[in-house]
Design a protein around this motif. Structure first.
Motif, PDB file in Angstrom:
ATOM      1  N   LEU A 153       0.675  -1.242   0.187  1.00  0.00           N
ATOM      2  CA  LEU A 153      -0.056  -0.033  -0.083  1.00  0.00           C
ATOM      3  C   LEU A 153       0.819   1.320  -0.107  1.00  0.00           C
ATOM      4  CD1 LEU A 153      -2.959   1.456   0.487  1.00  0.00           C
ATOM      5  CD2 LEU A 153      -2.340   1.436   2.950  1.00  0.00           C
ATOM      6  N   VAL A 154       0.481   2.286  -0.697  1.00  0.00           N
ATOM      7  CA  VAL A 154       1.463   3.533  -0.656  1.00  0.00           C
ATOM      8  C   VAL A 154       0.343   4.640  -0.358  1.00  0.00           C
ATOM      9  CG1 VAL A 154       2.085   5.329  -2.593  1.00  0.00           C
ATOM     10  CG2 VAL A 154       2.612   2.769  -3.092  1.00  0.00           C
ATOM     11  N   VAL A 155       0.950   5.283   0.635  1.00  0.00           N
ATOM     12  CA  VAL A 155       0.348   6.635   1.011  1.00  0.00           C
ATOM     13  C   VAL A 155       1.093   7.603   0.819  1.00  0.00           C
ATOM     14  CG1 VAL A 155      -0.267   7.782   3.112  1.00  0.00           C
ATOM     15  CG2 VAL A 155      -0.586   5.303   3.187  1.00  0.00           C
ATOM     16  N   ALA A 156       0.627   8.534  -0.017  1.00  0.00           N
ATOM     17  CA  ALA A 156       1.255   9.716  -0.605  1.00  0.00           C
ATOM     18  C   ALA A 156       0.647  11.223  -0.363  1.00  0.00           C
ATOM     19  CB  ALA A 156       1.384   9.580  -2.020  1.00  0.00           C
ATOM     20  N   GLY A 157       1.184  12.312  -0.373  1.00  0.00           N
ATOM     21  CA  GLY A 157       0.558  13.428  -0.228  1.00  0.00           C
ATOM     22  C   GLY A 157      -0.439  13.718  -1.167  1.00  0.00           C
ATOM     23  N   SER A 158      -0.043  13.255  -2.404  1.00  0.00           N
ATOM     24  CA  SER A 158      -1.023  13.399  -3.524  1.00  0.00           C
ATOM     25  C   SER A 158      -0.503  12.102  -4.470  1.00  0.00           C
ATOM     26  CB  SER A 158      -0.938  14.744  -4.230  1.00  0.00           C
ATOM     27  OG  SER A 158       0.587  15.000  -4.829  1.00  0.00           O
ATOM     28  N   VAL A 159      -1.608  11.633  -5.342  1.00  0.00           N
ATOM     29  CA  VAL A 159      -1.564  10.624  -5.954  1.00  0.00           C
ATOM     30  C   VAL A 159      -1.800  10.920  -7.476  1.00  0.00           C
ATOM     31  CG1 VAL A 159      -1.807   8.358  -6.660  1.00  0.00           C
ATOM     32  CG2 VAL A 159      -1.705   8.939  -4.402  1.00  0.00           C
ATOM     33  N   ALA A 160      -0.735  10.948  -8.451  1.00  0.00           N
ATOM     34  CA  ALA A 160      -1.110  11.255  -9.948  1.00  0.00           C
ATOM     35  C   ALA A 160      -2.025  10.311 -10.384  1.00  0.00           C
ATOM     36  CB  ALA A 160       0.128  11.333 -10.671  1.00  0.00           C
ATOM     37  N   GLN A 161      -3.270  10.936 -11.385  1.00  0.00           N
ATOM     38  CA  GLN A 161      -4.105   9.857 -11.766  1.00  0.00           C
ATOM     39  C   GLN A 161      -3.838   8.742 -12.607  1.00  0.00           C
ATOM     40  OE1 GLN A 161      -6.854  12.192 -14.214  1.00  0.00           O
ATOM     41  NE2 GLN A 161      -8.301  10.452 -14.666  1.00  0.00           N
ATOM     42  N   GLU A 162      -2.571   8.836 -13.275  1.00  0.00           N
ATOM     43  CA  GLU A 162      -2.231   7.413 -14.020  1.00  0.00           C
ATOM     44  C   GLU A 162      -1.645   6.503 -13.106  1.00  0.00           C
ATOM     45  OE1 GLU A 162       1.329  10.391 -13.805  1.00  0.00           O
ATOM     46  OE2 GLU A 162      -0.822  10.436 -13.944  1.00  0.00           O
ATOM     47  N   MET A 163      -1.377   6.726 -11.773  1.00  0.00           N
ATOM     48  CA  MET A 163      -0.611   5.637 -11.218  1.00  0.00           C
ATOM     49  C   MET A 163      -1.354   4.413 -10.668  1.00  0.00           C
ATOM     50  SD  MET A 163       2.086   6.706 -11.211  1.00  0.00           S
ATOM     51  CE  MET A 163       2.989   5.523 -10.401  1.00  0.00           C
ATOM     52  N   ALA A 164      -3.040   4.657 -10.829  1.00  0.00           N
ATOM     53  CA  ALA A 164      -3.678   3.559 -10.554  1.00  0.00           C
ATOM     54  C   ALA A 164      -3.422   2.292 -11.721  1.00  0.00           C
ATOM     55  CB  ALA A 164      -5.123   3.830 -10.636  1.00  0.00           C
ATOM     56  N   ALA A 165      -3.324   2.661 -12.944  1.00  0.00           N
ATOM     57  CA  ALA A 165      -2.864   1.905 -13.889  1.00  0.00           C
ATOM     58  C   ALA A 165      -1.442   1.409 -13.889  1.00  0.00           C
ATOM     59  CB  ALA A 165      -3.261   2.420 -15.264  1.00  0.00           C
ATOM     60  N   ALA A 187       0.697   1.155 -11.314  1.00  0.00           N
ATOM     61  CA  ALA A 187       0.807   0.289 -10.206  1.00  0.00           C
ATOM     62  C   ALA A 187      -0.071  -0.639 -10.015  1.00  0.00           C
ATOM     63  CB  ALA A 187       1.399   1.195  -8.941  1.00  0.00           C
ATOM     64  N   PRO A 188      -0.550  -1.466 -10.856  1.00  0.00           N
ATOM     65  CA  PRO A 188      -1.838  -2.359 -10.632  1.00  0.00           C
ATOM     66  C   PRO A 188      -1.557  -3.593  -9.544  1.00  0.00           C
ATOM     67  CG  PRO A 188      -0.494  -3.023 -12.414  1.00  0.00           C
ATOM     68  CD  PRO A 188       0.126  -1.872 -12.006  1.00  0.00           C
ATOM     69  N   GLY A 189      -2.765  -3.430  -8.655  1.00  0.00           N
ATOM     70  CA  GLY A 189      -2.545  -4.403  -7.416  1.00  0.00           C
ATOM     71  C   GLY A 189      -2.040  -3.678  -6.345  1.00  0.00           C
ATOM     72  N   VAL A 190      -1.490  -2.480  -6.316  1.00  0.00           N
ATOM     73  CA  VAL A 190      -1.107  -1.763  -5.169  1.00  0.00           C
ATOM     74  C   VAL A 190      -2.160  -0.795  -4.526  1.00  0.00           C
ATOM     75  CG1 VAL A 190       0.663  -0.077  -4.588  1.00  0.00           C
ATOM     76  CG2 VAL A 190       1.246  -1.679  -6.218  1.00  0.00           C
ATOM     77  N   GLY A 191      -2.322  -0.965  -3.414  1.00  0.00           N
ATOM     78  CA  GLY A 191      -3.354   0.102  -2.776  1.00  0.00           C
ATOM     79  C   GLY A 191      -2.862   1.430  -2.757  1.00  0.00           C
ATOM     80  N   LEU A 192      -3.517   2.421  -2.835  1.00  0.00           N
ATOM     81  CA  LEU A 192      -3.222   3.879  -3.124  1.00  0.00           C
ATOM     82  C   LEU A 192      -4.114   4.752  -1.939  1.00  0.00           C
ATOM     83  CD1 LEU A 192      -2.807   4.236  -6.883  1.00  0.00           C
ATOM     84  CD2 LEU A 192      -1.085   3.775  -5.414  1.00  0.00           C
ATOM     85  N   LEU A 193      -3.541   5.463  -1.154  1.00  0.00           N
ATOM     86  CA  LEU A 193      -4.067   6.318  -0.440  1.00  0.00           C
ATOM     87  C   LEU A 193      -3.608   7.653  -0.602  1.00  0.00           C
ATOM     88  CD1 LEU A 193      -4.764   4.672   3.229  1.00  0.00           C
ATOM     89  CD2 LEU A 193      -6.717   5.590   1.839  1.00  0.00           C
ATOM     90  N   SER A 194      -4.619   8.866  -0.795  1.00  0.00           N
ATOM     91  CA  SER A 194      -3.906  10.177  -0.970  1.00  0.00           C
ATOM     92  C   SER A 194      -4.294  11.222   0.462  1.00  0.00           C
ATOM     93  CB  SER A 194      -4.689  10.820  -2.178  1.00  0.00           C
ATOM     94  OG  SER A 194      -4.523  12.006  -2.180  1.00  0.00           O
ATOM     95  N   LEU A 195      -3.314  11.701   0.953  1.00  0.00           N
ATOM     96  CA  LEU A 195      -3.405  12.563   1.914  1.00  0.00           C
ATOM     97  C   LEU A 195      -4.350  13.755   1.703  1.00  0.00           C
ATOM     98  CD1 LEU A 195      -0.115  12.448   3.931  1.00  0.00           C
ATOM     99  CD2 LEU A 195      -1.989  10.813   4.151  1.00  0.00           C
ATOM    100  N   SER A 196      -4.190  14.144   0.516  1.00  0.00           N
ATOM    101  CA  SER A 196      -4.808  15.380  -0.156  1.00  0.00           C
ATOM    102  C   SER A 196      -6.329  15.000  -0.190  1.00  0.00           C
ATOM    103  CB  SER A 196      -4.404  15.831  -1.471  1.00  0.00           C
ATOM    104  OG  SER A 196      -2.986  16.170  -1.322  1.00  0.00           O
ATOM    105  N   GLU A 197      -6.822  13.827  -0.379  1.00  0.00           N
ATOM    106  CA  GLU A 197      -7.986  13.619  -0.546  1.00  0.00           C
ATOM    107  C   GLU A 197      -8.740  13.292   0.911  1.00  0.00           C
ATOM    108  OE1 GLU A 197      -8.774  10.185  -3.248  1.00  0.00           O
ATOM    109  OE2 GLU A 197      -8.066  11.174  -4.859  1.00  0.00           O
ATOM    110  N   LEU A 198      -7.956  12.411   1.701  1.00  0.00           N
ATOM    111  CA  LEU A 198      -8.452  12.492   2.989  1.00  0.00           C
ATOM    112  C   LEU A 198      -8.831  13.865   3.741  1.00  0.00           C
ATOM    113  CD1 LEU A 198      -6.138   9.681   4.448  1.00  0.00           C
ATOM    114  CD2 LEU A 198      -8.359   9.368   3.558  1.00  0.00           C
ATOM    115  N   ALA A 199      -7.669  14.796   3.596  1.00  0.00           N
ATOM    116  CA  ALA A 199      -7.894  16.164   4.047  1.00  0.00           C
ATOM    117  C   ALA A 199      -8.803  16.958   3.416  1.00  0.00           C
ATOM    118  CB  ALA A 199      -6.321  16.748   4.176  1.00  0.00           C
ATOM    119  N   GLY A 200      -9.052  16.913   2.258  1.00  0.00           N
ATOM    120  CA  GLY A 200      -9.938  17.467   1.313  1.00  0.00           C
ATOM    121  C   GLY A 200      -9.207  18.652   0.467  1.00  0.00           C
TER     122      GLY A 200
END
Length: 364
Positions: free
Chosen positions: A311-323, A325-338
């Protein structure tokens, strides 16, 4: 069921060092799964924060202060970390871009780095580790070489510091250049870029250091001239690191090493990944560059090799990274914080929240 969770983040650049990031993720995880075994292994890739990771891993290490100069020649206090016979030095602490205002893309230099390296040599260090990320200059390491005793001669005498003068380089006099220590010099690079060209130091990283289009072209020509005079292979991966400082140090005899891989070996990352049931890693921004020499990419490669979920936790996650890094969980702090701003204002809080949500996802 009790799980072993490896938490191996990089720093969140400009916000939180890696040890604090690991602690925050662990706090959030424990709030949901207190019985899990958490292994905290703060990481670095050769950029800023590398010495903090090494110091945490080596409690016997000692700091030595060294008067030096920053990237534009202003006096500052640098330091190196001495552990046994090895001295470790971080460019970003000495002549890095963080806090430099205004930027000076043509005049910034690596003289300060060379001053600290020379001090470590005088102390009797038998080997050196130099972390190169986070630089402010594009001088090809010319400043560091000059501080180590080399004379870079131009058509009108000694060259001025910085990348601006490299195009007029006529010769190098290396008879007074300090010898590398007997145990060698290991340079940790966080990119694999060559010295010059469209994927080299000036074109890729010059704009980040304040260079406009014309200045980028001039800096690239200067690096080409430096390579023509010094003769070291400019296409070796990592020679473009830190504005070409990797190239200058390779000329000196240093070995260029991917920083994340080297730090991982020093702190025992490969074995920790193999023994884990889940791996959490983190950084400031997770994008395509994260998979090319950065900490997150290295951790993910090890996890994939051993079949360990990640699982990757990042301040922000570029849109293309879901494709990407397939199979890797992604959590964006910016989305959590708003918002990005909210996440940057209190990164520890949102890392705790990310750790909590990650643990809840395991339960689900």
């Amino acid at each position: 069921m009790r799980s072993r969770v490896l938490i191996a983040p990089d720093k969140l650049k400009g916000s939180l060092p890696a040890p604090a990031a690991a602690a925050a993720l662990a706090q959030g995880w424990r709030s949901v799964r207190p019985d899990d075994e958490l292994v905290l292994l703060p990481m670095a890739d050769g950029g800023d924060g590398t010495l903090a990771v090494l110091a945490a891993d080596r409690p016997d290490a000692r700091w030595t202060p060294v008067p030096t100069v920053d990237a534009v020649g202003r006096p500052r206090l640098g330091r190196y970390l001495r552990a046994g016979d090895t001295a470790a030095i971080e460019l970003a602490e000495i002549c890095g871009i963080a806090g430099l205002s205004p930027l000076d893309p043509m005049g910034s230099h690596t003289i300060g780095l060379g001053i600290v390296v020379a001090a470590a040599l005088r102390s009797g260090a038998g080997s050196l580790v130099i972390a190169l990320g986070g630089s402010a200059s594009t001088d090809g390491g010319a400043g560091a070489l000059s501080a180590l005793g080399a004379q870079l001669v131009g058509v009108a005498g000694l060259l001025p510091p910085g990348g601006r003068g490299l195009g007029g380089l006529a010769a190098v006099r290396a008879d007074r250049l300090a010898l590398p220590p007997p145990g060698g010099v290991r340079v940790l690079v966080d990119v694999q870029a060559p010295l010059f060209g469209p994927t080299g130091a000036a074109f890729v990283f010059g704009p980040q250091k304040g260079a406009d289009q014309a200045e980028v072209a001039e800096l690239d020509q200067g690096l080409r001239r430096l390579a023509a005079v010094l003769g070291t292979d400019p296409d070796q991966p990592g020679t473009g690191a830190a504005g070409g400082a990797g190239y200058g140090l390779a000329y000196w005899g240093a070995q260029l090493t991917p920083g994340a891989e080297a730090i991982g070996e020093l702190v025992g990352l490969p074995e920790a990944v193999r023994r884990a049931d889940l791996v959490l890693t983190a950084e400031g921004r997770f994008d395509a560059g994260s998979l090319t020499g950065k900490t997150c990419g290295h951790v993910l490669r090890l996890a994939a090799r051993d079949g360990v979920p990640a699982l990757v936790v990042a301040g922000s996650v570029a849109q293309e990274m879901a494709a990407a890094a397939p199979g890797v969980g992604l959590l964006s702090l910016s989305e959590l914080a708003g918002s990005v701003r909210a996440a940057q204002q209190d990164p520890a809080r949102w890392l705790v929240e990310a750790g909590r949500q990650a643990a809840e996802a395991i339960i689900g």
